[in-house]
Write a protein that holds these residues in place. Structure first.
Motif, PDB file in Angstrom:
ATOM      1  N   CYS B  95      32.112  44.988  26.167  1.00 44.14           N
ATOM      2  CA  CYS B  95      32.085  46.450  26.017  1.00 44.14           C
ATOM      3  C   CYS B  95      30.633  46.899  26.000  1.00 44.14           C
ATOM      4  CB  CYS B  95      32.783  46.892  24.734  1.00 44.14           C
ATOM      5  SG  CYS B  95      32.681  48.682  24.468  1.00 44.14           S
ATOM      6  N   ILE B  96      30.275  47.776  26.941  1.00 40.83           N
ATOM      7  CA  ILE B  96      28.874  48.189  27.044  1.00 40.83           C
ATOM      8  C   ILE B  96      28.510  49.195  25.960  1.00 40.83           C
ATOM      9  CG2 ILE B  96      28.787  47.794  29.520  1.00 40.83           C
ATOM     10  CD1 ILE B  96      29.062  50.798  29.918  1.00 40.83           C
ATOM     11  N   ASN B  97      29.501  49.597  25.168  1.00 39.36           N
ATOM     12  CA  ASN B  97      29.216  50.537  24.085  1.00 39.36           C
ATOM     13  C   ASN B  97      29.034  49.829  22.746  1.00 39.36           C
ATOM     14  OD1 ASN B  97      29.002  53.361  23.139  1.00 39.36           O
ATOM     15  ND2 ASN B  97      30.841  52.838  21.987  1.00 39.36           N
ATOM     16  N   CYS B  98      29.965  48.958  22.375  1.00 33.96           N
ATOM     17  CA  CYS B  98      29.910  48.327  21.055  1.00 33.96           C
ATOM     18  C   CYS B  98      29.641  46.834  21.133  1.00 33.96           C
ATOM     19  CB  CYS B  98      31.202  48.579  20.280  1.00 33.96           C
ATOM     20  SG  CYS B  98      32.617  47.650  20.918  1.00 33.96           S
ATOM     21  N   ASP B  99      29.453  46.285  22.333  1.00 33.64           N
ATOM     22  CA  ASP B  99      29.127  44.864  22.519  1.00 33.64           C
ATOM     23  C   ASP B  99      30.271  43.918  22.153  1.00 33.64           C
ATOM     24  OD1 ASP B  99      26.580  45.373  23.467  1.00 33.64           O
ATOM     25  OD2 ASP B  99      25.732  45.448  21.448  1.00 33.64           O
ATOM     26  N   LYS B 100      31.445  44.454  21.970  1.00 29.58           N
ATOM     27  CA  LYS B 100      32.600  43.596  21.740  1.00 29.58           C
ATOM     28  C   LYS B 100      32.783  42.686  22.949  1.00 29.58           C
ATOM     29  CE  LYS B 100      37.641  44.028  20.967  1.00 29.58           C
ATOM     30  NZ  LYS B 100      37.745  43.297  19.704  1.00 29.58           N
ATOM     31  N   ILE B 101      33.102  41.418  22.683  1.00 33.27           N
ATOM     32  CA  ILE B 101      33.270  40.455  23.768  1.00 33.27           C
ATOM     33  C   ILE B 101      34.612  39.763  23.631  1.00 33.27           C
ATOM     34  CG2 ILE B 101      32.380  38.324  24.800  1.00 33.27           C
ATOM     35  CD1 ILE B 101      29.612  39.159  23.634  1.00 33.27           C
ATOM     36  N   GLU B 102      35.373  39.726  24.721  1.00 31.62           N
ATOM     37  CA  GLU B 102      36.643  39.003  24.701  1.00 31.62           C
ATOM     38  C   GLU B 102      36.708  38.023  25.861  1.00 31.62           C
ATOM     39  OE1 GLU B 102      40.264  41.224  24.323  1.00 31.62           O
ATOM     40  OE2 GLU B 102      39.389  42.655  22.903  1.00 31.62           O
ATOM     41  N   ASP B 103      37.461  36.964  25.659  1.00 27.44           N
ATOM     42  CA  ASP B 103      37.682  36.017  26.752  1.00 27.44           C
ATOM     43  C   ASP B 103      38.690  36.592  27.725  1.00 27.44           C
ATOM     44  OD1 ASP B 103      36.066  34.396  25.285  1.00 27.44           O
ATOM     45  OD2 ASP B 103      37.623  32.968  24.701  1.00 27.44           O
ATOM     46  N   VAL B 104      38.528  36.284  28.995  1.00 25.33           N
ATOM     47  CA  VAL B 104      39.552  36.650  29.976  1.00 25.33           C
ATOM     48  C   VAL B 104      39.792  35.456  30.896  1.00 25.33           C
ATOM     49  CG1 VAL B 104      39.072  39.118  29.984  1.00 25.33           C
ATOM     50  CG2 VAL B 104      37.857  37.643  31.561  1.00 25.33           C
ATOM     51  N   ILE B 105      41.017  35.296  31.305  1.00 23.78           N
ATOM     52  CA  ILE B 105      41.372  34.217  32.221  1.00 23.78           C
ATOM     53  C   ILE B 105      41.875  34.838  33.514  1.00 23.78           C
ATOM     54  CG2 ILE B 105      42.917  32.258  32.606  1.00 23.78           C
ATOM     55  CD1 ILE B 105      42.843  31.754  29.588  1.00 23.78           C
ATOM     56  N   LEU B 106      41.291  34.433  34.622  1.00 24.41           N
ATOM     57  CA  LEU B 106      41.685  35.007  35.910  1.00 24.41           C
ATOM     58  C   LEU B 106      43.080  34.534  36.312  1.00 24.41           C
ATOM     59  CD1 LEU B 106      38.480  34.744  38.132  1.00 24.41           C
ATOM     60  CD2 LEU B 106      39.212  36.559  36.584  1.00 24.41           C
ATOM     61  N   GLU B 107      43.804  35.411  37.024  1.00 26.36           N
ATOM     62  CA  GLU B 107      45.110  35.003  37.528  1.00 26.36           C
ATOM     63  C   GLU B 107      44.925  33.906  38.578  1.00 26.36           C
ATOM     64  OE1 GLU B 107      46.935  38.614  38.844  1.00 26.36           O
ATOM     65  OE2 GLU B 107      47.615  39.111  36.805  1.00 26.36           O
ATOM     66  N   LYS B 108      43.941  34.144  39.458  1.00 28.57           N
ATOM     67  CA  LYS B 108      43.617  33.120  40.452  1.00 28.57           C
ATOM     68  C   LYS B 108      42.169  32.695  40.240  1.00 28.57           C
ATOM     69  CE  LYS B 108      46.649  35.340  43.800  1.00 28.57           C
ATOM     70  NZ  LYS B 108      46.719  36.276  44.924  1.00 28.57           N
ATOM     71  N   ASP B 109      41.929  31.407  40.113  1.00 29.02           N
ATOM     72  CA  ASP B 109      40.547  30.994  39.876  1.00 29.02           C
ATOM     73  C   ASP B 109      39.742  31.075  41.173  1.00 29.02           C
ATOM     74  OD1 ASP B 109      40.932  28.693  41.383  1.00 29.02           O
ATOM     75  OD2 ASP B 109      41.606  27.560  39.638  1.00 29.02           O
ATOM     76  N   LEU B 110      38.486  30.734  41.097  1.00 33.49           N
ATOM     77  CA  LEU B 110      37.586  30.936  42.230  1.00 33.49           C
ATOM     78  C   LEU B 110      37.385  29.681  43.076  1.00 33.49           C
ATOM     79  CD1 LEU B 110      34.942  33.121  40.349  1.00 33.49           C
ATOM     80  CD2 LEU B 110      36.507  33.903  42.116  1.00 33.49           C
ATOM     81  N   ASP B 111      38.232  28.672  42.866  1.00 27.97           N
ATOM     82  CA  ASP B 111      38.053  27.414  43.591  1.00 27.97           C
ATOM     83  C   ASP B 111      38.053  27.596  45.109  1.00 27.97           C
ATOM     84  OD1 ASP B 111      37.901  26.198  41.202  1.00 27.97           O
ATOM     85  OD2 ASP B 111      39.753  25.027  41.365  1.00 27.97           O
ATOM     86  N   MET B 112      39.044  28.360  45.603  1.00 26.64           N
ATOM     87  CA  MET B 112      39.131  28.555  47.041  1.00 26.64           C
ATOM     88  C   MET B 112      37.901  29.305  47.561  1.00 26.64           C
ATOM     89  SD  MET B 112      41.752  26.909  47.604  1.00 26.64           S
ATOM     90  CE  MET B 112      42.501  27.141  49.228  1.00 26.64           C
ATOM     91  N   GLU B 113      37.475  30.292  46.804  1.00 26.04           N
ATOM     92  CA  GLU B 113      36.277  31.043  47.195  1.00 26.04           C
ATOM     93  C   GLU B 113      35.064  30.116  47.252  1.00 26.04           C
ATOM     94  OE1 GLU B 113      36.054  34.065  48.171  1.00 26.04           O
ATOM     95  OE2 GLU B 113      37.855  35.094  47.457  1.00 26.04           O
ATOM     96  N   GLU B 114      34.949  29.264  46.238  1.00 22.14           N
ATOM     97  CA  GLU B 114      33.812  28.355  46.198  1.00 22.14           C
ATOM     98  C   GLU B 114      33.820  27.409  47.394  1.00 22.14           C
ATOM     99  OE1 GLU B 114      33.085  26.281  42.574  1.00 22.14           O
ATOM    100  OE2 GLU B 114      32.618  28.126  41.465  1.00 22.14           O
TER     101      GLU B 114
END
Lengths: 140, 140
Positions: B95-114
């Motif tokens: 959060c660019i306002n309060c600096d709160k940070i949460e983990d997120v997990i992508l639905e599709k990872d970036l392996d194919m992109e890599e």
DNA sequence: TGACAAACGCAACCGAGTTGCGTTATCATT
DNA sequence: AATGATAACGCAACTCGGTTGCGTTTGTCA
């Protein structure tokens, strides 16, 4: 291609001034194949026998960023770098050995991911940063 | 869940020492819901009436990073942050306002992109950094 | 318990980035 | 072309995350 005079003309119409520093900072960023840091830009001025105070560079970069003309990036070395705001949304791949930087365009962008995250986490997502790190052809 | 004693035992078997600082740094990172900076950790020591020199913190973080126990992140404020190396590959939303940070997990990872990027650009990709920035529920 | 290396503290340092303030240069207006 | 407003600039001093060299302490093992 980007044209600094055109951009500067637009800024001038909004009450901002057309200065040598502003033009050269913008020209440097337009011509550079990779994002530049504030120290990079100061060195470029010095190389052209046009010494400029570092405060001026920082303020100019903040100004151009605020105007949306350039955007800020970071590549893991605690130094901000800047590039002209791209038309084509791209990311970067950085060689951790020689610091070579190239643009990369994803096959599938992250829009769907952002929508999913926004819904699950209840965040309003504004942007993201994505950089890849590896070893370039010459270094491996 | 992570267990600091277990990790420290492993390090000890490799000739490294089991110290109070090492244990507390690791415990702090294990317990923290969000990545911590070196100054964050120094403050935590101070709050427990255990003042520790900042050099010690930096060296400890470098050590744990070198051992692969923790990983380094940056969220756009020119300050390195650290989290215990996760089993589940995740990213963060800040959060660019309060600096709160949460983990997120992508639905599709970036392996194919890599893989695609590696082929096109001839880079050997080792890792990537991906952070999302936005406004959290409370702040919007 | 002694000895060696890892870990630690301390002081000085580095470099990116910031702030306050006085000066200079750009630009619209006369 | 002179003038006045203010954006832009230079300078010095500062902040702060991070680093380095070196001497001292402490954990570990024989």
């Amino acid at each position: 291609m980007h044209e600094s005079s055109h951009i500067l003309k637009g800024l001038k119409d909004q009450g901002h001034k057309f200065t040598k520093v502003r033009k050269l900072v913008l020209d440097l960023l337009i011509k550079s194949p990779k994002p530049l840091s504030s120290p990079d830009i100061q060195k470029a001025f010095l190389a052209r026998k046009m010494p400029v105070n570092k405060t001026t560079i920082y303020r100019e970069l903040a100004f151009l960023k605020g105007q949306g003309v350039i955007r800020e990036l970071q590549f893991g070395d605690n130094t901000m770098r800047y590039e002209v705001t791209p038309d084509n949304h791209h990311h970067h791949i950085v060689c951790i050995n020689c610091d070579k930087i190239e643009d990369v365009i994803l096959e599938k962008d992250l829009d769907m991911e952002e929508k999913a995250i926004a819904q699950i986490k209840n965040f309003k997502i504004l942007n993201h940063s994505l950089e890849f790190y590896g070893i370039c052809e010459r270094c491996q």
